[in-house]
Design an enzyme around this catalytic site. Structure first.
Site, PDB file in Angstrom:
ATOM      1  N   GLU A 200       8.204  16.181  15.933  1.00 20.46           N
ATOM      2  CA  GLU A 200       8.733  15.988  14.583  1.00 20.46           C
ATOM      3  C   GLU A 200       7.959  16.881  13.614  1.00 20.46           C
ATOM      4  O   GLU A 200       6.734  16.843  13.560  1.00 20.46           O
ATOM      5  CB  GLU A 200       8.577  14.524  14.148  1.00 20.46           C
ATOM      6  CG  GLU A 200       9.175  14.259  12.783  1.00 20.46           C
ATOM      7  CD  GLU A 200       8.901  12.847  12.266  1.00 20.46           C
ATOM      8  OE1 GLU A 200       7.731  12.410  12.279  1.00 20.46           O
ATOM      9  OE2 GLU A 200       9.860  12.181  11.858  1.00 20.46           O
TER      10      GLU A 200
ATOM     11  N   GLU B 280       9.199   1.158  11.248  1.00 20.40           N
ATOM     12  CA  GLU B 280      10.183   2.238  11.171  1.00 20.40           C
ATOM     13  C   GLU B 280       9.404   3.542  11.249  1.00 20.40           C
ATOM     14  O   GLU B 280       8.660   3.879  10.321  1.00 20.40           O
ATOM     15  CB  GLU B 280      10.993   2.114   9.878  1.00 20.40           C
ATOM     16  CG  GLU B 280      11.876   0.868   9.919  1.00 20.40           C
ATOM     17  CD  GLU B 280      12.552   0.526   8.609  1.00 20.40           C
ATOM     18  OE1 GLU B 280      12.360   1.252   7.627  1.00 20.40           O
ATOM     19  OE2 GLU B 280      13.267  -0.483   8.573  1.00 20.40           O
TER      20      GLU B 280
ATOM     21  N   CYS C  83      13.404  10.694   7.523  1.00 19.72           N
ATOM     22  CA  CYS C  83      13.186  10.275   8.914  1.00 19.72           C
ATOM     23  C   CYS C  83      14.451  10.407   9.737  1.00 19.72           C
ATOM     24  O   CYS C  83      14.405  10.617  10.935  1.00 19.72           O
ATOM     25  CB  CYS C  83      12.700   8.842   8.948  1.00 19.72           C
ATOM     26  SG  CYS C  83      13.800   7.735   8.053  1.00 19.72           S
TER      27      CYS C  83
ATOM     28  N   LYS D 293       0.886  -1.172   0.000  1.00 22.78           N
ATOM     29  CA  LYS D 293       0.000   0.000   0.000  1.00 22.78           C
ATOM     30  C   LYS D 293       0.920   1.217   0.000  1.00 22.78           C
ATOM     31  O   LYS D 293       1.430   1.630   1.040  1.00 22.78           O
ATOM     32  CB  LYS D 293      -0.899  -0.022   1.244  1.00 22.78           C
ATOM     33  CG  LYS D 293      -2.258   0.617   1.045  1.00 22.78           C
ATOM     34  CD  LYS D 293      -2.214   2.072   0.651  1.00 22.78           C
ATOM     35  CE  LYS D 293      -2.062   2.982   1.845  1.00 22.78           C
ATOM     36  NZ  LYS D 293      -1.814   4.400   1.436  1.00 22.78           N
TER      37      LYS D 293
HETATM   38  P1  NAD Z   1       1.930   8.212   7.560  1.00 22.04           P
HETATM   39  O1  NAD Z   1       2.030   7.406   8.803  1.00 22.04           O
HETATM   40  O2  NAD Z   1       0.965   9.328   7.523  1.00 22.04           O
HETATM   41  O3  NAD Z   1       1.567   7.284   6.320  1.00 22.04           O
HETATM   42  C1  NAD Z   1       2.350   6.175   5.967  1.00 22.04           C
HETATM   43  C2  NAD Z   1       1.474   5.156   5.283  1.00 22.04           C
HETATM   44  O4  NAD Z   1       0.527   4.627   6.207  1.00 22.04           O
HETATM   45  C3  NAD Z   1       0.676   5.703   4.105  1.00 22.04           C
HETATM   46  O5  NAD Z   1       0.694   4.740   3.063  1.00 22.04           O
HETATM   47  C4  NAD Z   1      -0.712   5.851   4.693  1.00 22.04           C
HETATM   48  O6  NAD Z   1      -1.743   5.782   3.732  1.00 22.04           O
HETATM   49  C5  NAD Z   1      -0.768   4.671   5.636  1.00 22.04           C
HETATM   50  N1  NAD Z   1      -1.740   4.787   6.727  1.00 22.04           N
HETATM   51  C6  NAD Z   1      -2.146   5.914   7.358  1.00 22.04           C
HETATM   52  N2  NAD Z   1      -3.023   5.610   8.329  1.00 22.04           N
HETATM   53  C7  NAD Z   1      -3.187   4.261   8.320  1.00 22.04           C
HETATM   54  C8  NAD Z   1      -3.960   3.342   9.090  1.00 22.04           C
HETATM   55  N3  NAD Z   1      -4.746   3.753  10.082  1.00 22.04           N
HETATM   56  N4  NAD Z   1      -3.858   2.024   8.803  1.00 22.04           N
HETATM   57  C9  NAD Z   1      -3.047   1.587   7.820  1.00 22.04           C
HETATM   58  N5  NAD Z   1      -2.313   2.411   7.052  1.00 22.04           N
HETATM   59  C10 NAD Z   1      -2.364   3.737   7.301  1.00 22.04           C
HETATM   60  O7  NAD Z   1       3.424   8.723   7.264  1.00 22.04           O
HETATM   61  P2  NAD Z   1       3.884   9.701   6.097  1.00 22.04           P
HETATM   62  O8  NAD Z   1       3.375  11.062   6.414  1.00 22.04           O
HETATM   63  O9  NAD Z   1       3.583   9.089   4.797  1.00 22.04           O
HETATM   64  O10 NAD Z   1       5.471   9.667   6.285  1.00 22.04           O
HETATM   65  C11 NAD Z   1       6.161  10.509   7.135  1.00 22.04           C
HETATM   66  C12 NAD Z   1       6.468   9.817   8.456  1.00 22.04           C
HETATM   67  O11 NAD Z   1       7.198   8.623   8.216  1.00 22.04           O
HETATM   68  C13 NAD Z   1       7.339  10.628   9.386  1.00 22.04           C
HETATM   69  O12 NAD Z   1       6.869  10.503  10.701  1.00 22.04           O
HETATM   70  C14 NAD Z   1       8.707   9.963   9.265  1.00 22.04           C
HETATM   71  O13 NAD Z   1       9.551  10.124  10.375  1.00 22.04           O
HETATM   72  C15 NAD Z   1       8.323   8.544   9.074  1.00 22.04           C
HETATM   73  N6  NAD Z   1       9.402   7.800   8.438  1.00 22.04           N
HETATM   74  C16 NAD Z   1      10.150   6.943   9.190  1.00 22.04           C
HETATM   75  C17 NAD Z   1      11.208   6.239   8.607  1.00 22.04           C
HETATM   76  C18 NAD Z   1      12.073   5.310   9.408  1.00 22.04           C
HETATM   77  O14 NAD Z   1      12.847   4.569   8.810  1.00 22.04           O
HETATM   78  N7  NAD Z   1      11.984   5.318  10.719  1.00 22.04           N
HETATM   79  C19 NAD Z   1      11.462   6.411   7.236  1.00 22.04           C
HETATM   80  C20 NAD Z   1      10.677   7.307   6.499  1.00 22.04           C
HETATM   81  C21 NAD Z   1       9.635   7.977   7.123  1.00 22.04           C
END
Ligand code: NAD
Length: 502
Positions: free
Chosen positions: A406, A270, A304, A194
């Site tokens: 963040e 992550e 991240c 997804k």
């Molecule tokens: P997000 O959590 O908003 O979304 C990530 C994914 O999860 C998307 O595909 C979204 O559609 C899906 N999603 C959202 N709600 C959901 C639910 N209730 N159930 C299932 N899926 C759901 O994150 P984002 O805004 O896309 O990315 C930014 C975030 O990701 C930041 O917090 C960043 O720190 C983190 N990040 C972490 C790493 C790491 O390696 N630790 C790497 C990259 C990004």
């Protein structure tokens, strides 16, 4: 198939938009409901295309296709053959480098110079590296005496977990998705991806690659959609999914963990961070400025591993702030294709509003704005893009919102410190624990910091230097589990012990 993919539409006029379909059981399909949402280019707000929004029907079909693949030839394929196929996937990504680059750049607006050096090469490498890992990793054996005077041989075999749900963010779409799909497939699983609703293109394009190299249908599936009450939630709560790997916000991780608890499915997370950058007075000054500038501003701060809290030892504080200020001001916003572009836009207007709300909070809480703090002047044709100024603050207490939360934008707060103990305390005073970047020429101190900062990843005199064989992941609220090298195998396989009495 009749997908109007980024590559097949490459030569069509800019005004023609595309449709991003799901990739299920080897075919590109629209949603049964007919529902779609828009995909916009963050550089100028132009419409890239319509993305099919998956519902329960598409998730059910994708999970069923993945299950059938596990029960078919893929599930019985010897590892040597699987590895050969994954090498071909990597080669095909490289052959279609320009298509992937164009797709990623259109979705994210990131500079071509960045995507061509990091995102796309890593997308290919993620398949090669994990093919090599699975090919070479041994398992354990133990021979034992049995009470009746005989013997028994125990040996462990690695078995795939089955159907893996892969839920991805938008900041490094191809890189982070293949970081999970590569090892999942190397281990013999089937996946349902997804992708983020903001960045559907490269995951879709990878479906073409899978078909081109002969990955059996159903092994790699993509369902587009949103998170809550949409494809993300339906996938992670699906009872026939065996494990869930997720990269994204900590809050989303909590929701997914709730879904995973039904049926007790393992998770690999992550998540978010509020990473500290630490610069000691004895650091190689120019290297430290360079490293912190990258950590704070690269990918418009949407990494991240980025650094939004910088601590600089007092004797070099003023000089460091001035040097980072000039680095920030030298980053020219502009078109991804333009070689002089130093910084792209944020991912979307929605994210821009979030980042600007933090810029406002910093001002309201009394920050000294060293540079930035708003949106840059852009030419008319780019005014609808999600542009934001790289921003540096000083003078805030550790309790200030922008020092705690963040932001995921090109910004950082810089504070002085006077001792190693003090800065260790400051760096650790956060619910997160993803990474840190420490700059010092004192070797003993560098080694000490490696044990004293509570994070999953500690870079000394470097940042984002990645060897894909090493453990990657976060401590505290920045993640659960480690991926990378053999650590990925721990998540994407189970060890079965076979005990043979003889
Ligand atoms: P997000 O959590 O908003 O979304 C990530 C994914 O999860 C998307 O595909 C979204 O559609 C899906 N999603 C959202 N709600 C959901 C639910 N209730 N159930 C299932 N899926 C759901 O994150 P984002 O805004 O896309 O990315 C930014 C975030 O990701 C930041 O917090 C960043 O720190 C983190 N990040 C972490 C790493 C790491 O390696 N630790 C790497 C990259 C990004």
């Amino acid at each position: 198939n009749d997908l109007k993919s980024p590559s097949s539409a490459r030569s069509t006029p800019h005004t023609e938009t595309r449709e991003f379909r799901h990739f299920i059981d080897g075919a590109f399909v629209a949603s049964k409901s007919g529902r779609t949402f828009e995909n916009r280019n963050p550089v100028d707000g132009s419409l890239i295309g319509q993305v099919c929004e998956g519902g329960r029907a598409e998730v059910d079909a994708a999970v069923a296709a993945a299950r059938a693949a596990m029960d078919g030839p893929w599930g019985r394929m010897p590892v040597t053959q699987r590895v050969e196929l994954l090498y071909k996937v990597a080669d095909e990504i490289t052959r279609r480098f320009d298509d992937f680059l164009a797709a990623e750049v259109a979705d994210t607006g990131k500079p071509v110079s960045l995507a061509s050096h990091i995102d796309i090469p890593r997308g290919a490498a993620n398949f090669k590296v994990f093919a090599d890992v699975i090919k070479n990793v041994p398992t354990e054996t133990f021979e034992m005496a049995t009470p009746d005077g005989g013997s028994a041989l125990n040996y462990a075999v690695r078995v795939p977990r089955g159907v893996i749900a892969v839920v991805c963010p938008w900041n490094l779409p191809l890189l982070l998705m293949t970081w999970k799909v590569g090892p999942a497939l190397a281990c013999g699983n089937a996946v349902v991806v997804k992708p983020s609703e903001e960045t559907p293109a490269t995951a879709t394009l990878l479906g073409e690659v899978m078909n081109a190299v002969g990955i059996p249908k159903g092994v790699y599936n993509v369902v587009h959609g949103l998170g809550p009450d949409s494809a993300g939630e339906f996938l992670t709560s699906h009872r026939d999914v065996n494990a869930i790997t997720f990269t994204g916000e900590t809050r989303t991780g909590e929701a997914i963990m709730g879904a995973a608890s039904k049926g007790l499915r393992p998770v690999s997370f992550e998540l978010g961070g509020k990473n500290a950058g630490i610069v000691f007075a004895d650091a190689d000054f120019d290297a430290a400025v360079d490293g912190i500038a990258r950590a704070a501003f690269v990918n418009c701060g949407q990494v991240c591993l980025g650094t939004e809290r910088v601590y600089v030892e007092r004797p070099i504080f003023d000089r460091f702030v001035a040097a980072l200020k000039s680095r920030a001001e030298a980053m020219k916003p502009g078109l991804p294709q333009d070689k002089s572009t130093g910084i792209g836009p944020l991912i979307s207007q929605e994210h821009l509003a979030k980042v600007l709300s933090y810029y406002d909070k910093a001002r309201a809480e009394g920050a000294t704005i060293v540079t930035g703090g708003g949106v840059p002047q852009m030419p008319d044709e780019l005014r609808k893009g999600a542009w934001v100024q790289p921003t540096i603050w000083t003078g805030l207490p550790e309790t200030a919102t922008v020092v705690r939360e963040e932001i995921f934008g090109p910004c950082c707060h810089i504070a002085p410190f006077d001792s190693e103990d003090e800065v260790v305390h400051l760096a650790n005073d956060t619910p997160y624990g993803l990474c840190t970047t420490v700059w010092t020429t004192n070797l003993s101190r560098g080694l000490r910091m490696g044990t004293r900062i509570h994070v999953g990843l500690c870079w000394i005199n470097s940042w984002f230097l990645r060897d894909l064989r090493t453990p990657f992941g976060g401590s505290k609220q920045s993640g659960i589990g480690r991926e990378g090298g053999v650590h990925s195998l721990e998540f994407y396989t189970e060890l079965r012990n076979v005990c043979v009495k003889y």
